[in-house]
Design a protein around this motif. Structure first.
Motif, PDB file in Angstrom:
ATOM      1  N   LYS A 110     -37.127 -67.365 -42.084  1.00  9.10           N
ATOM      2  CA  LYS A 110     -38.549 -66.991 -42.034  1.00  9.10           C
ATOM      3  C   LYS A 110     -39.060 -66.471 -43.376  1.00  9.10           C
ATOM      4  O   LYS A 110     -40.209 -66.690 -43.729  1.00  9.10           O
ATOM      5  N   ILE A 112     -24.897 -70.895 -38.474  1.00  8.73           N
ATOM      6  CA  ILE A 112     -25.604 -69.862 -37.716  1.00  8.73           C
ATOM      7  C   ILE A 112     -24.832 -69.559 -36.442  1.00  8.73           C
ATOM      8  O   ILE A 112     -24.269 -70.459 -35.818  1.00  8.73           O
ATOM      9  N   CYS A 130     -37.333 -62.669 -31.973  1.00  6.04           N
ATOM     10  CA  CYS A 130     -37.751 -63.157 -33.289  1.00  6.04           C
ATOM     11  C   CYS A 130     -36.569 -63.622 -34.136  1.00  6.04           C
ATOM     12  O   CYS A 130     -36.739 -64.438 -35.025  1.00  6.04           O
ATOM     13  N   VAL A 131     -35.369 -63.059 -33.891  1.00  7.11           N
ATOM     14  CA  VAL A 131     -34.209 -63.471 -34.680  1.00  7.11           C
ATOM     15  C   VAL A 131     -33.223 -64.293 -33.846  1.00  7.11           C
ATOM     16  O   VAL A 131     -32.043 -64.376 -34.169  1.00  7.11           O
ATOM     17  N   THR A 132     -33.730 -64.871 -32.755  1.00  8.64           N
ATOM     18  CA  THR A 132     -32.903 -65.745 -31.931  1.00  8.64           C
ATOM     19  C   THR A 132     -33.453 -67.161 -32.076  1.00  8.64           C
ATOM     20  O   THR A 132     -34.665 -67.369 -32.049  1.00  8.64           O
ATOM     21  N   LEU A 133     -32.547 -68.096 -32.253  1.00 14.62           N
ATOM     22  CA  LEU A 133     -32.948 -69.485 -32.381  1.00 14.62           C
ATOM     23  C   LEU A 133     -33.472 -69.989 -31.018  1.00 14.62           C
ATOM     24  O   LEU A 133     -32.821 -69.775 -29.992  1.00 14.62           O
ATOM     25  N   GLY A 142     -25.111 -65.691 -34.202  1.00 14.21           N
ATOM     26  CA  GLY A 142     -26.104 -64.838 -33.536  1.00 14.21           C
ATOM     27  C   GLY A 142     -27.504 -65.068 -34.080  1.00 14.21           C
ATOM     28  O   GLY A 142     -28.486 -65.088 -33.351  1.00 14.21           O
ATOM     29  N   GLY A 143     -27.600 -65.236 -35.381  1.00 13.52           N
ATOM     30  CA  GLY A 143     -28.897 -65.544 -35.997  1.00 13.52           C
ATOM     31  C   GLY A 143     -29.631 -64.341 -36.568  1.00 13.52           C
ATOM     32  O   GLY A 143     -30.661 -64.496 -37.215  1.00 13.52           O
ATOM     33  N   THR A 144     -29.101 -63.134 -36.357  1.00 13.94           N
ATOM     34  CA  THR A 144     -29.882 -61.948 -36.744  1.00 13.94           C
ATOM     35  C   THR A 144     -30.104 -61.829 -38.255  1.00 13.94           C
ATOM     36  O   THR A 144     -31.053 -61.189 -38.685  1.00 13.94           O
ATOM     37  N   MET A 164     -31.846 -66.060 -39.276  1.00 15.23           N
ATOM     38  CA  MET A 164     -33.242 -66.298 -38.886  1.00 15.23           C
ATOM     39  C   MET A 164     -34.210 -65.593 -39.835  1.00 15.23           C
ATOM     40  O   MET A 164     -35.278 -66.121 -40.144  1.00 15.23           O
ATOM     41  N   VAL A 165     -33.815 -64.406 -40.316  1.00 19.62           N
ATOM     42  CA  VAL A 165     -34.674 -63.684 -41.263  1.00 19.62           C
ATOM     43  C   VAL A 165     -34.767 -64.466 -42.574  1.00 19.62           C
ATOM     44  O   VAL A 165     -35.840 -64.601 -43.156  1.00 19.62           O
ATOM     45  N   SER A 210     -38.055 -69.938 -33.837  1.00 19.43           N
ATOM     46  CA  SER A 210     -37.413 -68.795 -33.180  1.00 19.43           C
ATOM     47  C   SER A 210     -37.805 -68.808 -31.704  1.00 19.43           C
ATOM     48  O   SER A 210     -38.802 -69.430 -31.314  1.00 19.43           O
TER      49      SER A 210
END
Lengths: 154, 289
Positions: free
Chosen positions: B37, B26, A61-64, B28-30, B33-34, A23
């Motif tokens: 992780k 993917i 945290c939620v951005t690549l 925006g990733g919001t 990404m979660v 991230s």
């Protein structure tokens, strides 16, 4: 798979490698050692990791990290001019808007972005601008005072 | 984990065909990404943000063509969306936080196919359509049949959403999006209700009425029995009560950490009543009698 990221952080060109799943927050903190941006919920809900990405506040945290390629990023470390704090930072100190301090860098980045786009924000605009930042010391009233003071000073 | 940044839709489609269930798109990733992780890393990530032409809002005759990479904040700050599609604007405005709106995309919100996805009930009541690209061609599908279950939609594993076509509602109509959540910002809806009302020319009855229900069934859905009950009639107090109760009975919510199924049904009833009342007043200038 490792990728190379060429980006601009606080006006400085940076090139570094990272795992593709990294991230932007991990890239900033762990690869580049910019520890001012905080890791908290890691799900994009608390705002502690807020940075300014091409002029807009986002949750790092939620951005690549790969999306930092070619972007301009401002972190909390980019605000002060040498020893002279940015007016938003100074306003947080002057109004006592800092308690434990963990949420503060994220708040300050959201406020910096707000004051960059709106010189004289209304109370509603202030509340909206920081509604994605959570302070678990719950010092919200003083934070709003700080934002109003910073808006006057800027 | 492998990583790709395709530069065209066809390149993205070949990657999806080649990697199958291993691949995750993917933008925006919001959400993704979660998952990376907290759940598991996909075998490969296909980042579609570098594909040109997927990030614009264009007026096309009597409607808007919205690119899947348009962010929620871009929707929220677009003049045409605000003026012509207030029901979609309201959902964008109530979407998570500013930070999330700056990165989350409408395409991501759609393809995630969450029953509580904020933009989905507005798209349902606006009779919007999805354009989906596959390796063997393109298809256009109304959102009415697009959602198949939580996380499941017509895009499937191999397709790519390339456009959202949203017709303007009829002149004189009004839409609202009402969300019930504990916290004003950042919270996922316990219930979301979109209502779009078009009165007849004399403003005496409901010529058309569409009701979308979110977070109360495996997919966002239209309350079609309730719509049929209302169509062609003036909105009386008795009819309003009956319609709100019917909408609640058309929902099939679950109990989870956000609320019980029973509570969700009450909220569907309340928000449907409120949405109908507001849109009736706004379009006819009349109180519900």
């Amino acid at each position: 798979m490792s990728i190379t990221i060429n980006t601009t952080i606080n006006g400085k060109a940076v090139s570094a490698g990272a795992e593709a799943s990294t991230s932007l927050l991990e890239f900033l903190r762990d690869t580049l050692e910019y520890k001012g941006t905080k890791l908290c919920c890691n799900t994009g809900e608390c705002g502690a990791c807020t940075v300014i990405y091409n002029g807009k506040p986002i949750n790092s945290c939620v951005t690549l990290a790969a999306d930092a390629n070619g972007a301009e990023i401002t972190t909390i470390e980019g605000l002060a001019d040498g020893d002279k704090l940015h007016p938003v930072q100074q306003a947080f100190i002057d109004t006592g808007a800092v308690q434990c301090g963990y949420c503060t860098p994220g708040y300050i980045m959201s406020v910096k972005a707000l004051l960059d786009r709106t010189k004289k924000p209304t109370l509603e605009e202030i509340e909206e601008a920081v509604s994605g930042n959570i302070c678990r010391c719950t010092g919200y009233a003083k934070i709003v005072d700080a934002i109003q003071l910073a808006a006057q000073k800027l | 984990m492998d990583y790709f940044e395709p530069k065209t839709v066809s390149e993205a489609l070949s990657l999806l065909a080649k990697h199958g269930a291993e691949a995750k798109v993917i933008a925006g990733g919001t959400d993704v990404m979660v998952d990376i992780k907290y759940k598991e890393e996909p075998g490969c990530l296909v980042n579609i943000k570098k594909i040109p032409g997927l990030g614009a809002i264009q007026e096309n005759g009597a409607g808007l063509r919205i690119g899947p990479l348009v962010t929620i904040r871009e929707l929220e700050t677009n003049k045409l969306v605000r003026e012509k599609l207030p029901v979609l604007w309201e959902a964008s405005h109530q979407f998570a936080s500013l930070q999330i709106r700056n990165t989350a995309t409408i395409g991501g919100n759609i393809c995630r196919a969450s029953p509580s996805g904020e933009t989905l009930t507005p798209l349902l009541v606006l009779d919007a359509k999805a354009k989906i690209a596959f390796t063997d061609g393109e298809k256009t599908e109304p959102f009415a049949s697009f959602f198949q279950g939580p996380g499941k939609c017509s895009v499937g594993l191999n397709g790519l959403l390339t456009e959202i076509a949203v017709p303007y509602p009829a002149p004189g109509s009004r839409g609202v999006y009402l969300k019930h959540a504990v916290r004003g910002a950042m919270d996922i809806a316990m219930v979301g209700v979109a209502v779009l009302v078009t009165p007849d020319a004399a403003k005496n009855s409901l010529q058309d009425v569409r009701i979308g229900l979110g977070a109360v069934a495996p997919t966002p859905l239209r309350a079609s029995k309730t719509e049929a009950l209302l169509r062609g009639k003036p909105l009386s107090a008795g009819l309003l009560k009956e319609a709100a109760a019917m909408a609640a009975s058309e929902s099939s919510p679950i109990s989870d950490q956000r609320s019980s199924a029973e509570y969700r049904r009450w909220i569907v009833e309340a928000l449907t009543r409120r949405g109908l009342e507001q849109t009736w007043k706004a379009t006819t200038g009349k109180e519900v009698a």
